[in-house]
Scaffold this motif. Structure first.
Motif, mmCIF file in Angstrom:
data_model
loop_
_atom_site.group_PDB
_atom_site.id
_atom_site.type_symbol
_atom_site.label_atom_id
_atom_site.label_comp_id
_atom_site.label_asym_id
_atom_site.label_seq_id
_atom_site.Cartn_x
_atom_site.Cartn_y
_atom_site.Cartn_z
ATOM 1 N N ALA A 149 -3.221 3.211 5.234
ATOM 2 C CA ALA A 149 -1.823 2.953 5.561
ATOM 3 C C ALA A 149 -1.047 2.652 4.279
ATOM 4 O O ALA A 149 -1.641 2.322 3.247
ATOM 5 C CB ALA A 149 -1.729 1.794 6.549
ATOM 6 N N PRO A 150 0.297 2.735 4.326
ATOM 7 C CA PRO A 150 1.101 2.680 3.094
ATOM 8 C C PRO A 150 0.870 1.452 2.216
ATOM 9 O O PRO A 150 0.648 1.607 1.006
ATOM 10 C CB PRO A 150 2.542 2.727 3.622
ATOM 11 N N ASP A 151 0.940 0.247 2.767
ATOM 12 C CA ASP A 151 0.828 -0.950 1.926
ATOM 13 C C ASP A 151 -0.518 -1.028 1.238
ATOM 14 O O ASP A 151 -0.603 -1.305 0.032
ATOM 15 C CB ASP A 151 1.059 -2.206 2.768
ATOM 16 N N ARG A 152 -1.558 -0.758 1.985
ATOM 17 C CA ARG A 152 -2.899 -0.825 1.407
ATOM 18 C C ARG A 152 -3.101 0.284 0.376
ATOM 19 O O ARG A 152 -3.705 0.069 -0.676
ATOM 20 C CB ARG A 152 -3.937 -0.716 2.520
ATOM 21 N N ALA A 153 -2.598 1.494 0.672
ATOM 22 C CA ALA A 153 -2.769 2.614 -0.250
ATOM 23 C C ALA A 153 -2.027 2.366 -1.557
ATOM 24 O O ALA A 153 -2.568 2.600 -2.650
ATOM 25 C CB ALA A 153 -2.276 3.905 0.407
ATOM 26 N N ARG A 154 -0.792 1.881 -1.475
ATOM 27 C CA ARG A 154 -0.038 1.633 -2.705
ATOM 28 C C ARG A 154 -0.664 0.499 -3.505
ATOM 29 O O ARG A 154 -0.715 0.548 -4.746
ATOM 30 C CB ARG A 154 1.422 1.316 -2.363
ATOM 31 N N ALA A 155 -1.181 -0.512 -2.807
ATOM 32 C CA ALA A 155 -1.863 -1.602 -3.512
ATOM 33 C C ALA A 155 -3.101 -1.082 -4.239
ATOM 34 O O ALA A 155 -3.412 -1.524 -5.358
ATOM 35 C CB ALA A 155 -2.243 -2.701 -2.526
ATOM 36 N N ARG A 156 -3.795 -0.146 -3.614
ATOM 37 C CA ARG A 156 -4.982 0.436 -4.244
ATOM 38 C C ARG A 156 -4.602 1.231 -5.493
ATOM 39 O O ARG A 156 -5.293 1.162 -6.522
ATOM 40 C CB ARG A 156 -5.689 1.345 -3.230
ATOM 41 N N ILE A 157 -3.516 1.970 -5.427
ATOM 42 C CA ILE A 157 -3.051 2.719 -6.596
ATOM 43 C C ILE A 157 -2.654 1.760 -7.716
ATOM 44 O O ILE A 157 -2.989 1.977 -8.892
ATOM 45 C CB ILE A 157 -1.900 3.653 -6.202
ATOM 46 N N ASP A 158 -1.943 0.695 -7.377
ATOM 47 C CA ASP A 158 -1.577 -0.306 -8.382
ATOM 48 C C ASP A 158 -2.822 -0.927 -9.009
ATOM 49 O O ASP A 158 -2.875 -1.166 -10.223
ATOM 50 C CB ASP A 158 -0.708 -1.397 -7.746
#
Length: 347
Positions: A299-308
């Motif tokens: 999901a978006p929040d988890r995916a963006r956190a993983r990229i960061d």
């Protein structure tokens, strides 16, 4: 004060699904590129792979011209041109012309691998021995030749006591930014030695990234074009509104990569429903799970956190996303809505 998030870019192999023609796949890529342009992504790179049923990215310069012409702002480049497959002058001419048509927007990413099977490599070089050891051995020289011939002043070619001027294009006013790409420490060393920007194929290899980047940074020698090391990270990504949806959409590409890794027959990418009907032995399921753990799926929040998190881990300010979401039965053939949704949800 929060840390600045990494810039995002796109890598595209122009995937071909079971419900698509090559034309459909190219149309989907142009739509994806326009979405990336509108969403503020930094660059859009196109790969070079040959004779693969699920990949239409056989000719990066042609695709770059199409994508650059369909967009207005984003940098467009090759990820990458496999230089042993091509004469350096041809590559220099192609990218000098692209830069002339789209000044300040063209990247030339150069790789050393063949990007194909040995038979196709043989055919690429007009039957003259395939990607020979000589072509690989002279790779550093060929890189220098491409760079020199793209310069507005060109080069002087000495033949039988005379010097002939050679330019990739007649009246250049700028040159593309040239990157070296690799999945081993070879290109990391070469990029550092030449003072060039460098990208490690993290999305494909998944291991050795930290070592390659450390070697590049520690060995880097400043050049007139680049004062300090410059790199970014590549990662496979599938982002959807829920974790479950993302996992479903990741399945077709995971099965394609499984086939590649285990020597199975390669075929166009399955639709999600087709992929869900495939029964695999336990060892193959475990291998797919290992691959999935290295991707960004969620999901978006988890995916963006993983990229960061990945950007912080590898010390980069840019992450190139390879959006690998599949498609459902009934999807418009000339579109890849789940791939576009991945970009939108990450932006």
């Amino acid at each position: 004060m929060s840390e600045r998030r990494p810039a995002l870019s796109v890598l595209d192999l122009v995937p071909v699904r079971t419900d698509q023609t090559t034309g459909d796949a190219v149309g989907a890529t142009l739509s994806l590129a326009r979405a990336a342009d509108d969403l503020g992504y930094r660059r859009y790179w196109l790969a070079e792979h040959h004779n693969m049923p699920a990949v239409a990215a056989t000719n990066p310069p042609v695709l770059i011209g199409l994508v650059a012409g369909a967009t207005s702002r984003i940098r467009v480049g090759s990820g990458g041109v496999m230089l042993p497959n091509h004469a350096p002058l041809v590559v220099a001419e192609q990218f000098a012309l692209l830069e002339a048509a789209f000044p300040g927007r063209i990247d030339l990413g150069i790789g050393r691998a063949p990007g194909s099977d040995p038979v196709t490599s043989y055919a690429l070089r007009h039957g003259a021995g395939g990607v020979s050891d000589e072509a690989v051995t002279h790779f550093p020289e060929y890189v220098d030749n491409v760079l020199a011939m793209m310069e507005p002043s060109g080069v002087g070619l000495a033949i039988q006591g005379r010097t002939y001027p050679l330019r990739a294009t007649p009246q250049a006013t700028s040159v593309p930014v040239t990157w070296l790409l690799g999945s081993s420490d070879y290109s990391a060393r070469l990029a550092a030695e030449k003072g060039m920007p460098y990208v490690f194929a993290h999305h494909f290899s998944g291991s050795g990234t930290a070592e390659a980047l450390a070697l590049y940074r520690e060995s880097f020698r400043p050049s007139p074009e680049l004062a300090e090391p410059r790199t970014f990270l590549t990662v496979n990504a599938v982002v959807a509104e829920t974790e479950e949806e993302a996992a479903r959409l990741a399945l077709p590409q995971l099965q394609s990569m499984l086939a590649l890794r285990t020597g199975q027959e390669l075929r166009p990418q399955r639709l999600v429903e087709e992929a869900e009907k495939v029964e695999l032995p336990q060892p193959h399921l475990e291998l797919m799970q290992q691959m999935a753990e290295r991707w960004v799926i969620g999901a978006p929040d988890r995916a963006r956190a993983r990229i960061d998190e990945l950007a912080a881990t590898y010390g980069v300010d840019e992450v190139m996303v390879h959006p690998v979401a599949g498609a459902y039965t009934g999807t418009e053939p000339g579109a890849s809505p789940a791939r576009e949704e991945t970009l939108r949800l990450l932006a």
